[in-house]
Scaffold this active site. Structure first.
Site, mmCIF file in Angstrom:
data_model
loop_
_atom_site.group_PDB
_atom_site.id
_atom_site.type_symbol
_atom_site.label_atom_id
_atom_site.label_comp_id
_atom_site.label_asym_id
_atom_site.label_seq_id
_atom_site.Cartn_x
_atom_site.Cartn_y
_atom_site.Cartn_z
ATOM 1 N N GLU A 63 13.076 -2.362 34.182
ATOM 2 C CA GLU A 63 13.268 -3.022 34.632
ATOM 3 C C GLU A 63 14.600 -3.203 35.481
ATOM 4 O O GLU A 63 14.825 -1.663 35.878
ATOM 5 C CB GLU A 63 14.194 -2.860 32.984
ATOM 6 C CG GLU A 63 15.548 -1.750 32.630
ATOM 7 C CD GLU A 63 16.015 -2.110 31.179
ATOM 8 O OE1 GLU A 63 16.975 -2.656 31.090
ATOM 9 O OE2 GLU A 63 14.580 -2.187 29.874
ATOM 10 N N GLY A 84 17.558 9.458 14.407
ATOM 11 C CA GLY A 84 19.240 9.700 14.889
ATOM 12 C C GLY A 84 19.450 8.631 13.852
ATOM 13 O O GLY A 84 19.188 8.225 12.874
ATOM 14 N N ARG A 85 20.987 7.933 14.665
ATOM 15 C CA ARG A 85 22.152 7.208 13.654
ATOM 16 C C ARG A 85 20.676 5.707 13.695
ATOM 17 O O ARG A 85 21.196 4.923 12.739
ATOM 18 C CB ARG A 85 23.196 7.265 14.570
ATOM 19 C CG ARG A 85 24.553 8.266 14.623
ATOM 20 C CD ARG A 85 25.507 7.914 15.106
ATOM 21 N NE ARG A 85 25.262 8.083 16.464
ATOM 22 C CZ ARG A 85 25.369 9.014 17.333
ATOM 23 N NH1 ARG A 85 25.763 10.689 17.283
ATOM 24 N NH2 ARG A 85 25.598 9.308 18.980
ATOM 25 N N ILE A 86 20.856 5.390 14.932
ATOM 26 C CA ILE A 86 19.565 4.481 14.888
ATOM 27 C C ILE A 86 18.795 4.268 13.789
ATOM 28 O O ILE A 86 17.969 3.299 13.390
ATOM 29 C CB ILE A 86 19.251 4.258 16.233
ATOM 30 C CG1 ILE A 86 21.159 3.446 17.071
ATOM 31 C CG2 ILE A 86 19.275 3.111 15.992
ATOM 32 C CD1 ILE A 86 20.613 3.853 17.918
ATOM 33 N N HIS A 143 16.502 -6.832 26.602
ATOM 34 C CA HIS A 143 17.385 -5.548 26.560
ATOM 35 C C HIS A 143 18.397 -6.421 26.089
ATOM 36 O O HIS A 143 19.971 -6.193 26.563
ATOM 37 C CB HIS A 143 17.781 -4.927 28.055
ATOM 38 C CG HIS A 143 18.252 -3.483 27.388
ATOM 39 N ND1 HIS A 143 18.046 -2.497 28.539
ATOM 40 C CD2 HIS A 143 18.915 -2.938 27.328
ATOM 41 C CE1 HIS A 143 18.136 -1.370 28.368
ATOM 42 N NE2 HIS A 143 19.416 -1.883 27.259
ATOM 43 N N ARG A 184 14.180 3.055 24.361
ATOM 44 C CA ARG A 184 14.030 2.960 26.113
ATOM 45 C C ARG A 184 12.793 2.560 27.148
ATOM 46 O O ARG A 184 11.973 3.143 25.927
ATOM 47 C CB ARG A 184 14.823 4.625 27.674
ATOM 48 C CG ARG A 184 16.663 4.521 26.743
ATOM 49 C CD ARG A 184 17.110 3.556 28.807
ATOM 50 N NE ARG A 184 18.580 3.769 28.559
ATOM 51 C CZ ARG A 184 19.545 3.228 27.726
ATOM 52 N NH1 ARG A 184 19.409 2.721 26.787
ATOM 53 N NH2 ARG A 184 20.891 3.900 27.875
ATOM 54 N N THR A 228 13.187 -0.564 21.103
ATOM 55 C CA THR A 228 14.327 -1.149 21.338
ATOM 56 C C THR A 228 15.403 0.268 21.770
ATOM 57 O O THR A 228 16.392 0.455 21.922
ATOM 58 C CB THR A 228 15.395 -1.420 20.364
ATOM 59 O OG1 THR A 228 15.417 -0.126 18.896
ATOM 60 C CG2 THR A 228 15.019 -3.147 19.531
ATOM 61 N N GLY A 279 19.602 -5.694 22.530
ATOM 62 C CA GLY A 279 19.505 -4.577 21.176
ATOM 63 C C GLY A 279 20.894 -4.316 21.262
ATOM 64 O O GLY A 279 21.569 -4.474 19.643
ATOM 65 N N ARG A 309 12.959 15.810 16.151
ATOM 66 C CA ARG A 309 12.898 17.202 15.910
ATOM 67 C C ARG A 309 13.313 18.378 14.602
ATOM 68 O O ARG A 309 12.474 19.432 14.698
ATOM 69 C CB ARG A 309 13.773 17.711 16.623
ATOM 70 C CG ARG A 309 13.650 17.683 18.318
ATOM 71 C CD ARG A 309 14.986 17.556 19.428
ATOM 72 N NE ARG A 309 16.255 17.240 19.437
ATOM 73 C CZ ARG A 309 17.102 17.474 19.388
ATOM 74 N NH1 ARG A 309 16.828 18.283 20.004
ATOM 75 N NH2 ARG A 309 18.207 16.323 18.539
#
Length: 332
Positions: free
Chosen positions: A273, A160-162, A294, A244, A242, A296, A182
């Protein structure tokens, strides 16, 4: 007649410029101590607020939302991920849910790239030597040797974007880009990144030097990297997450690191977490893992932009329009 300001409850401390603007625009209850709300306090906020501004650590499941008050009409999540909210249950109660997309792409991609570098090059281990007064014999041809990353294959899970932003950074470091998604990205992007698409995640995992997890956590991606899939990876491969913690079977990952079935892991997120498995701490002390709390998306600029999106969503809702970042259940 002046329109009454909505009662907005914010569950965590936000950057000062964001809180100042919220006080100007809304009847805002802020969490200046930044103490996480208990579940009982969260339910009380649901009962009394017109608008709730939670964060990714606030669990708004169906049971909690069933106790929301009649005035609650908007949950403006401070975060891109919405796996902390039962979107379907909110929709059924007539509560609009928004998030803050397209803000943290670059920040998260930067941190992903930092971990991609840190694990093979043993940066965390090296950074401890001098500050902790550990023995350092001086430069040596064979001391603290890691592995280069240029020329290696990077497999991105979730383009995706990241994931795409990670690919652009990694390409500049000389990594060969591979990805599982996908569906393939558009041909122009694939050509630009010289990226190879794998429709089989299993086949990609078995052939990569580094795997980067960049997909969201959904019911479909829970333990996507299962025990079986982790064992497909090469023993000299590295895993970076980075996204979940729930996307990876953490117990299985620990086992792979303990038995040297994987060369190392760089983790910014964890299944339980803020509790961290003591076995992961031990592995980090042994140089087999780099663990970050966490961080990121933790930039001042990013957090302020998130807050600005929250405010825009609330103001648009106040004006009787659909907020720009509305999130709907998959079934709608």
């Amino acid at each position: 007649m002046t329109k009454a300001k909505p009662h907005v409850i914010v569950t965590r401390k936000l950057p000062d410029p964001v809180e100042t603007r919220m006080r100007e625009l809304f009847r805002a209850d802020l969490n200046l101590d930044d103490r996480p709300l208990s579940q009982a306090e969260l339910v009380e906020a649901l009962r009394t607020a017109d608008v709730l501004v939670p964060t990714v650590t606030d669990r708004l499941d169906a049971a909690a939302l069933s106790q929301s008050g009649p005035n609650l009409k908007l949950i403006a999540n401070f975060g891109n991920g919405i796996d902390n909210i039962d979107i379907g249950a909110a929709y059924e109660r007539g509560i609009t849910v928004t998030n803050t997309p397209n803000v943290l792409t670059g920040d998260t991609a930067d941190m992903t790239m930092a971990l991609i570098l840190a694990v093979p090059r043993r940066l965390a281990e090296g950074a401890q030597i001098l500050p902790e007064g550990l023995p350092w014999p001086g430069w040596s041809p064979t001391w603290m040797l890691g592995h280069r990353i240029w020329g290696k294959r990077l497999g991105i899970v979730g383009m995706g974007r990241i994931g795409t932003a990670v690919a652009r950074r990694a390409q500049a470091f000389g990594l060969s880009i591979h990805y599982h998604n996908r569906r393939p990205v558009d041909p122009k992007t694939e050509e630009e990144l010289e990226a190879t698409y794998w429709d089989s995640l299993d086949q990609m995992l078995a052939r990569m030097d580094i795997i980067s997890v960049n997909c969201p956590h959904t019911p479909a991606t829970f333990h996507l990297l299962s025990r079986r899939r982790l064992k497909l990876m090469r023993p000299d491969a590295y895993l970076v997450n980075t996204a979940r913690g729930e996307v990876i079977d953490e117990a299985a990952l620990i086992e792979c690191l303990e038995t040297n079935s994987l060369a190392g892991a760089g983790l910014d997120v964890f299944e339980g977490e803020p509790a961290i498995d003591p076995k992961l701490i031990k592995l980090a002390q042994e140089g087999k893992a780099v663990l970050l709390p966490h961080m990121g998306s933790a930039t001042i600029e990013g957090r302020i932009e998130m807050g600005e999106k929250v405010i825009i969503n609330i103001r648009t809702w106040m004006d009787g329009h659909k907020p720009p970042d509305r999130v709907l259940p998959l079934s709608v």
